[in-house]
Design a protein around this motif. Sequence first.
Motif, short mmCIF file in Angstrom:
data_model
loop_
_atom_site.label_atom_id
_atom_site.label_comp_id
_atom_site.label_asym_id
_atom_site.label_seq_id
_atom_site.Cartn_x
_atom_site.Cartn_y
_atom_site.Cartn_z
N GLU A 284 0.84 -1.21 0.00
CA GLU A 284 0.00 0.00 0.00
C GLU A 284 0.87 1.26 0.00
OE1 GLU A 284 -2.41 -0.72 3.46
OE2 GLU A 284 -3.80 -2.02 2.35
N ARG A 285 1.94 1.24 0.77
CA ARG A 285 2.84 2.39 0.83
C ARG A 285 3.54 2.62 -0.51
NH1 ARG A 285 6.02 1.42 6.60
NH2 ARG A 285 4.18 1.59 7.95
N LEU B 59 12.78 1.12 0.13
CA LEU B 59 13.44 1.62 1.34
C LEU B 59 12.69 2.82 1.92
CD1 LEU B 59 17.23 1.36 0.42
CD2 LEU B 59 15.85 -0.22 1.80
N ASP B 60 12.26 3.72 1.05
CA ASP B 60 11.52 4.89 1.49
C ASP B 60 10.22 4.48 2.19
OD1 ASP B 60 11.20 7.81 1.59
OD2 ASP B 60 9.51 7.45 0.21
N ALA B 61 9.54 3.48 1.63
CA ALA B 61 8.29 3.00 2.22
C ALA B 61 8.51 2.37 3.60
CB ALA B 61 7.62 1.99 1.28
N ALA C 252 18.84 4.78 2.50
CA ALA C 252 19.61 3.91 1.61
C ALA C 252 21.00 3.65 2.18
CB ALA C 252 19.70 4.53 0.22
N GLU C 253 21.60 4.66 2.78
CA GLU C 253 22.95 4.50 3.35
C GLU C 253 22.97 3.45 4.45
OE1 GLU C 253 21.29 7.43 3.21
OE2 GLU C 253 22.34 8.44 1.57
N ALA C 254 21.92 3.43 5.26
CA ALA C 254 21.83 2.44 6.35
C ALA C 254 21.70 1.03 5.78
CB ALA C 254 20.65 2.76 7.26
#
Length: 102
Positions: free
Chosen positions: A33-34, A61-63, A68-70
Motif C-alpha cells: 500500500e505504501r 526503502l523509502d516505504a 539507503a545509506e543504512a
Amino acid sequence: MTKPLNSENYKAILRLLREMREELEVSQIVLSERMDVTQTFISKCERGDRRIDVLEFLTWLDALGVPAEAFISRLNRVVQIGKGNPELRQRRSVHKNRNTRS
C-alpha cells in the motif's frame, strides 16, 4: 556464468529487504500500500521471482523509512561475512581473472 537474479549477492539484498521489513513489523500488504503496488509484487520480489530495479529499491526503502545509506552499510557487513565462504571466494577469483585479461 551465474544469472544476476540468482547471484549470492542479489539473494543477500532480498534477504535483507525482507529482514528489515519484518524487523519493522511491516506486513507485505502494508508495504504494498505504501508503494502503491500489489502484495503479489512484494512477494514475488522477496522470493526472487521478480527482479527489483534501482528505482523500486529506493521506493521500497523509502516505504520502510530506511535510509539507503543504512541499508547499504548493513548489506556490506552481510556480504563481508560471505567472503569467508570458499564458493564465493572462488567465484570472485574467476571473475577477477576474467577482468584482468588483455
